[in-house]
Design a protein around this motif. Structure first.
Motif, short mmCIF file in Angstrom:
data_model
loop_
_atom_site.label_atom_id
_atom_site.label_comp_id
_atom_site.label_asym_id
_atom_site.label_seq_id
_atom_site.Cartn_x
_atom_site.Cartn_y
_atom_site.Cartn_z
N CYS A 83 21.25 9.90 -51.15
CA CYS A 83 21.87 8.59 -51.25
C CYS A 83 21.71 7.80 -49.95
N GLU A 84 21.88 8.48 -48.82
CA GLU A 84 21.69 7.81 -47.54
C GLU A 84 20.26 7.31 -47.40
N SER A 85 19.29 8.14 -47.80
CA SER A 85 17.89 7.76 -47.71
C SER A 85 17.57 6.56 -48.60
N LEU A 86 18.29 6.46 -49.73
CA LEU A 86 18.07 5.35 -50.66
C LEU A 86 18.91 4.13 -50.33
N GLY A 87 19.75 4.23 -49.32
CA GLY A 87 20.59 3.10 -48.93
C GLY A 87 21.81 2.92 -49.81
N LEU A 88 22.21 3.97 -50.53
CA LEU A 88 23.39 3.87 -51.39
C LEU A 88 24.64 4.20 -50.56
N PRO A 89 25.69 3.40 -50.70
CA PRO A 89 26.90 3.64 -49.90
C PRO A 89 27.62 4.91 -50.33
N ILE A 90 28.27 5.56 -49.37
CA ILE A 90 29.01 6.79 -49.63
C ILE A 90 30.40 6.64 -49.05
N VAL A 91 31.43 6.91 -49.86
CA VAL A 91 32.80 6.89 -49.36
C VAL A 91 33.20 8.32 -48.99
N PRO A 92 34.24 8.49 -48.17
CA PRO A 92 34.62 9.84 -47.72
C PRO A 92 34.86 10.83 -48.85
N GLU A 93 35.48 10.38 -49.94
CA GLU A 93 35.75 11.28 -51.06
C GLU A 93 34.46 11.83 -51.66
N GLU A 94 33.39 11.04 -51.62
CA GLU A 94 32.11 11.49 -52.15
C GLU A 94 31.45 12.51 -51.23
N ARG A 95 31.75 12.45 -49.96
CA ARG A 95 31.24 13.48 -49.05
C ARG A 95 31.98 14.79 -49.27
N GLN A 96 33.26 14.69 -49.64
CA GLN A 96 34.03 15.90 -49.91
C GLN A 96 33.65 16.53 -51.24
N VAL A 97 33.34 15.69 -52.23
CA VAL A 97 32.92 16.16 -53.56
C VAL A 97 31.61 15.45 -53.89
N PRO A 98 30.48 15.93 -53.41
CA PRO A 98 29.21 15.21 -53.54
C PRO A 98 28.80 14.88 -54.97
N MET A 99 29.22 15.69 -55.95
CA MET A 99 28.81 15.39 -57.33
C MET A 99 29.34 14.05 -57.80
N LEU A 100 30.36 13.51 -57.14
CA LEU A 100 30.83 12.16 -57.48
C LEU A 100 29.76 11.10 -57.26
N LEU A 101 28.73 11.45 -56.48
CA LEU A 101 27.64 10.50 -56.21
C LEU A 101 26.66 10.38 -57.37
N HIS A 102 26.75 11.27 -58.35
CA HIS A 102 25.71 11.26 -59.39
C HIS A 102 25.69 9.96 -60.17
N ALA A 103 26.83 9.27 -60.29
CA ALA A 103 26.85 8.01 -61.04
C ALA A 103 26.04 6.93 -60.32
N LYS A 104 26.14 6.89 -59.00
CA LYS A 104 25.36 5.91 -58.24
C LYS A 104 23.86 6.19 -58.36
N LEU A 105 23.51 7.48 -58.32
CA LEU A 105 22.10 7.84 -58.52
C LEU A 105 21.64 7.51 -59.94
N SER A 106 22.53 7.68 -60.90
CA SER A 106 22.19 7.35 -62.29
C SER A 106 21.89 5.87 -62.44
N VAL A 107 22.67 5.02 -61.79
CA VAL A 107 22.42 3.58 -61.84
C VAL A 107 21.05 3.26 -61.25
N MET A 108 20.76 3.86 -60.10
CA MET A 108 19.47 3.61 -59.46
C MET A 108 18.31 4.04 -60.34
N LEU A 109 18.43 5.21 -60.98
CA LEU A 109 17.36 5.68 -61.87
C LEU A 109 17.27 4.84 -63.12
#
Length: 208
Positions: A83-109
């Motif tokens: 997500c960092e490499s793609l420029g997608l923002p990350i909030v602290p909770e997503e760093r604690q539970v990384p799978m929460l980031l899958h929705a942002k990656l889904s939007v990008m894809l």
């Protein structure tokens, strides 16, 4: 993981054929995501049913549901760096539970691999896990379809109660499920800020 190279590889090896359901199925198969591969078409069917029931565009609901978990082809451990490499923002909770980031990656894809440009569909994908403070009917349909056809095996413990709440309408069903998510039974690892915003908007007391 370099995001640009990763996306270019996907565009080359998983180029869409024009048949979205088959393309998504092939993507999950190629990445050995058997549970998600079985989960997603069930969510798409449920989203279509709920959409028709509550006067939401069923085609949009099915597209959002088919694409809601495509970001899950990436392992949770690799999601923050990607997500960092793609420029997608990350909030602290997503760093604690990384799978929460899958929705942002889904939007990008959805946008970059499958050419989805409809803002409403992309928003429903983005908030399918947590919802947010001002959900549209489409957002609520995809959110609840994902929960009714969960990926944990068997029947969800809340299934009958959620269906009962939906008898009072889409917002009533959403309110009931958000309340369940705030209960100890949900066993949330950590509430996402978007979920906390949804709790506030629906007048639900959030756990500490």
């Amino acid at each position: 993981m370099d995001g640009a190279e990763w996306l270019t590889t996907l565009q080359r090896t998983c180029a869409p054929s024009g048949e979205l359901a088959a393309d998504v199925d092939a993507l999950f198969a190629a990445h050995s995501r058997g549970i998600t591969r079985e989960h997603v078409p069930r969510v798409a069917r449920e989203a279509g049913r709920l959409a028709q029931r509550f006067d939401v565009d069923p085609h949009h609901a099915e597209i959002a549901a088919l694409l809601h978990d495509v970001g899950g082809i990436v392992s949770g451990a690799k999601m923050p760096a990607l997500c960092e490499s793609l420029g997608l923002p990350i909030v602290p909770e997503e760093r604690q539970v990384p799978m929460l980031l899958h929705a942002k990656l889904s939007v990008m894809l959805a946008r970059e691999l499958y050419g989805v440009t409809d803002a409403g569909i992309l928003q429903a994908i983005r908030f399918h896990t947590t919802l947010h403070a001002q959900p549209t009917p489409l957002d609520m349909v995809v959110f609840l379809a994902d929960k009714l056809e969960w990926d944990q095996g068997g029947v969800p413990p809340y299934h009958a109660q959620l269906w009962s709440a939906l008898e009072q309408g889409l917002e009533a069903g959403t309110h009931w499920f958000l309340g369940w998510m705030a209960s100890p039974q949900a066993r949330l690892l950590i509430p996402h800020p978007d979920l906390r915003a949804a709790w506030r908007a629906f007048g639900i007391s959030a756990p500490d």
